[in-house]
Design a protein around this motif. Structure first.
Motif, PDB file in Angstrom:
ATOM      1  N   VAL A 238       0.836  -1.202   0.000  1.00 53.98           N
ATOM      2  CA  VAL A 238       0.000   0.000   0.000  1.00 53.98           C
ATOM      3  C   VAL A 238       0.875   1.257   0.000  1.00 53.98           C
ATOM      4  CG1 VAL A 238      -1.719   1.305   1.317  1.00 53.98           C
ATOM      5  CG2 VAL A 238      -1.901  -1.189   1.135  1.00 53.98           C
ATOM      6  N   ALA A 239       1.966   1.223   0.779  1.00 53.84           N
ATOM      7  CA  ALA A 239       2.852   2.378   0.875  1.00 53.84           C
ATOM      8  C   ALA A 239       3.536   2.676  -0.458  1.00 53.84           C
ATOM      9  CB  ALA A 239       3.900   2.138   1.951  1.00 53.84           C
ATOM     10  N   THR A 240       3.724   1.670  -1.291  1.00 49.99           N
ATOM     11  CA  THR A 240       4.322   1.876  -2.617  1.00 49.99           C
ATOM     12  C   THR A 240       3.306   2.440  -3.598  1.00 49.99           C
ATOM     13  OG1 THR A 240       5.823   0.019  -2.227  1.00 49.99           O
ATOM     14  CG2 THR A 240       5.563   0.755  -4.500  1.00 49.99           C
ATOM     15  N   VAL A 241       2.072   1.979  -3.505  1.00 47.79           N
ATOM     16  CA  VAL A 241       1.046   2.381  -4.470  1.00 47.79           C
ATOM     17  C   VAL A 241       0.618   3.829  -4.271  1.00 47.79           C
ATOM     18  CG1 VAL A 241      -1.352   1.969  -5.177  1.00 47.79           C
ATOM     19  CG2 VAL A 241       0.206   0.033  -4.831  1.00 47.79           C
ATOM     20  N   PHE A 242       0.503   4.301  -3.029  1.00 49.04           N
ATOM     21  CA  PHE A 242       0.007   5.652  -2.764  1.00 49.04           C
ATOM     22  C   PHE A 242       0.810   6.746  -3.465  1.00 49.04           C
ATOM     23  CE2 PHE A 242      -2.611   4.965   1.376  1.00 49.04           C
ATOM     24  CZ  PHE A 242      -3.644   4.485   0.592  1.00 49.04           C
ATOM     25  N   PRO A 243       2.130   6.845  -3.242  1.00 46.61           N
ATOM     26  CA  PRO A 243       2.875   7.904  -3.945  1.00 46.61           C
ATOM     27  C   PRO A 243       2.903   7.709  -5.449  1.00 46.61           C
ATOM     28  CG  PRO A 243       4.376   6.434  -2.771  1.00 46.61           C
ATOM     29  CD  PRO A 243       2.997   6.068  -2.321  1.00 46.61           C
ATOM     30  N   ALA A 244       2.871   6.454  -5.907  1.00 48.85           N
ATOM     31  CA  ALA A 244       2.858   6.216  -7.357  1.00 48.85           C
ATOM     32  C   ALA A 244       1.580   6.763  -7.974  1.00 48.85           C
ATOM     33  CB  ALA A 244       2.997   4.718  -7.634  1.00 48.85           C
ATOM     34  N   LEU A 245       0.432   6.506  -7.350  1.00 46.96           N
ATOM     35  CA  LEU A 245      -0.832   7.033  -7.857  1.00 46.96           C
ATOM     36  C   LEU A 245      -0.861   8.557  -7.792  1.00 46.96           C
ATOM     37  CD1 LEU A 245      -3.426   4.514  -6.353  1.00 46.96           C
ATOM     38  CD2 LEU A 245      -2.662   4.690  -8.728  1.00 46.96           C
ATOM     39  N   PHE A 246      -0.286   9.114  -6.728  1.00 43.96           N
ATOM     40  CA  PHE A 246      -0.278  10.572  -6.618  1.00 43.96           C
ATOM     41  C   PHE A 246       0.559  11.208  -7.720  1.00 43.96           C
ATOM     42  CE2 PHE A 246       1.379  14.600  -5.038  1.00 43.96           C
ATOM     43  CZ  PHE A 246       0.199  15.244  -4.708  1.00 43.96           C
ATOM     44  N   SER A 247       1.602  10.500  -8.172  1.00 48.01           N
ATOM     45  CA  SER A 247       2.429  11.046  -9.253  1.00 48.01           C
ATOM     46  C   SER A 247       1.617  11.242 -10.526  1.00 48.01           C
ATOM     47  CB  SER A 247       3.628  10.125  -9.516  1.00 48.01           C
ATOM     48  OG  SER A 247       3.205   8.897 -10.092  1.00 48.01           O
ATOM     49  N   LEU A 248       0.607  10.384 -10.746  1.00 47.36           N
ATOM     50  CA  LEU A 248      -0.273  10.577 -11.901  1.00 47.36           C
ATOM     51  C   LEU A 248      -1.051  11.879 -11.774  1.00 47.36           C
ATOM     52  CD1 LEU A 248      -1.737   6.977 -12.393  1.00 47.36           C
ATOM     53  CD2 LEU A 248      -0.063   8.138 -13.837  1.00 47.36           C
ATOM     54  N   VAL A 249      -1.466  12.176 -10.544  1.00 47.60           N
ATOM     55  CA  VAL A 249      -2.222  13.407 -10.297  1.00 47.60           C
ATOM     56  C   VAL A 249      -1.318  14.626 -10.443  1.00 47.60           C
ATOM     57  CG1 VAL A 249      -3.556  14.676  -8.572  1.00 47.60           C
ATOM     58  CG2 VAL A 249      -3.815  12.197  -8.769  1.00 47.60           C
ATOM     59  N   GLN A 250      -0.075  14.515  -9.982  1.00 47.77           N
ATOM     60  CA  GLN A 250       0.824  15.670 -10.020  1.00 47.77           C
ATOM     61  C   GLN A 250       1.359  15.953 -11.419  1.00 47.77           C
ATOM     62  OE1 GLN A 250       4.124  15.592  -7.254  1.00 47.77           O
ATOM     63  NE2 GLN A 250       5.353  16.928  -8.545  1.00 47.77           N
TER      64      GLN A 250
END
Length: 341
Positions: A238-250
């Motif tokens: 979960v800790a790996t997926v969260f920042p990765a998904l946020f990078s799509l938003v950023q």
């Protein structure tokens, strides 16, 4: 039959108390954990001649406790600053997210324009981040209650040993109780010390990766990775997926997403599967199946807090159950090796 009925009544009562008494029990258990960490740090500092010879116990407690509160306040301040920075950039994130969804539509040739429009119209990242700030404020309120509980535990510490010695009718019972407490203390401190070391390593390396990729507020995401690493099995995922998904938003592009997923995933893989087993060894002796079940059960009862505490609670249960002949078999079944000594 009567024993089975009593067992069901006890389990039902305990579950009812754990679920409906969560608002009282979680801050108190957190306070006990804070006291325990302070106690262990103080014991370690007692190995220093000056600290042991010239400072009274109450001053040692005050110094260590103040240091932990100061560190906690600093962490919360950094998190609040990072979240505020994310809120300030929320309008940019919403535009990038819509661009990403359009990119998905074009890449996979799937016509879900209505879904995209509905999601984009209903999505309010600013409100989501504001809710996160409110949650942080609630956490601060709980921490004040935790500190109050911890203060009274410290005040009670001086009389605990005397009360324990008077609570048992025989010296043998007292010695068995103290032996159990010593086992719990040793196991918990070893777990917390080693797990914190591994989590700091994971969070630190992930911070370097996120900073190099250019993700906003990398300290916030690194702390999230550090905290989630305490959750066995699923926490690192979960800790790996969260920042990765946020990078799509950023960024609104796939390259940072792939880089974060790959590089942070490699960090998690190396630390979790190579370094952590060598550091932790077989010290916990908890069955992997029992770990997963405990994670699910305590997560259902106490949410994220229960997930983080699931392993320490299971270790304590094994040690306590192993002290009684009637429950020793159950303790053996909960272990990984079948050895309880």
């Amino acid at each position: 039959m009567r024993k089975a009925a009593y067992f069901c009544i006890v389990i039902t009562t305990a579950l009812f108390a754990l679920i409906y008494g969560q608002s009282l029990m979680v801050p108190f258990i957190t306070a006990l954990l804070l006291w325990f960490l302070t106690y262990e740090i103080r014991k370690s500092l007692d190995k220093l001649a000056f600290f042991n010879r010239y400072l009274p116990n109450w001053l040692k407690n005050v110094a260590v406790f103040a240091l932990m509160v100061f560190a906690l306040s600093g962490i919360i301040d950094i998190l609040a600053t990072n979240i505020s920075s994310l809120i300030a950039s929320s309008s940019k994130y919403e535009a990038n997210l819509q661009q990403t969804l359009e990119s998905i539509k074009q890449t996979f040739n799937i016509n879900f324009e209505e879904s995209i429009n509905e999601l984009a119209s209903n999505l309010d990242i600013s409100a989501m981040l504001s809710n996160l700030v409110n949650s942080l404020s609630g956490f601060l309120g709980n921490m004040m209650m935790v500190l109050i509980y911890a203060l009274f535990v410290f005040l009670e510490e001086s009389s605990i040993k005397e009360k324990v010695s008077k609570a048992f009718q025989s010296q043998a019972q007292h010695d068995q109780f103290m032996q159990t407490i010593t086992k719990i203390e040793s196991s918990l401190f070893d777990y917390l010390r080693l797990k914190t070391l591994v989590s700091l390593m994971t969070g630190g390396l992930s911070y370097v990766v996120l900073m190099l990729v250019g993700l906003d507020s990398p300290m916030f995401w690194a702390f999230l990775i550090f905290l989630m690493n305490y959750i066995p099995t699923i926490g690192s995922l979960v800790a790996t997926v969260f920042p990765a998904l946020f990078s799509l938003v950023q960024f609104g592009t796939w390259t940072p997403f792939v880089l974060i997923l790959l590089l942070v995933g490699v960090v998690q893989l190396i630390v979790g599967n190579i370094i952590e087993p060598r550091v932790m060894g077989k010290s916990l002796n908890v069955s992997p199946l029992v770990t997963i079940i405990a994670l699910a059960v305590w997560g259902q009862i106490w949410g994220i807090t229960g997930m983080i505490l699931s392993v320490p609670i299971t270790v304590m249960m094994i040690i306590i159950l192993s002290q009684f002949q009637e429950t020793k078999t159950l303790a053996i079944l909960l272990t990984e090796t079948g050895e309880i000594e």
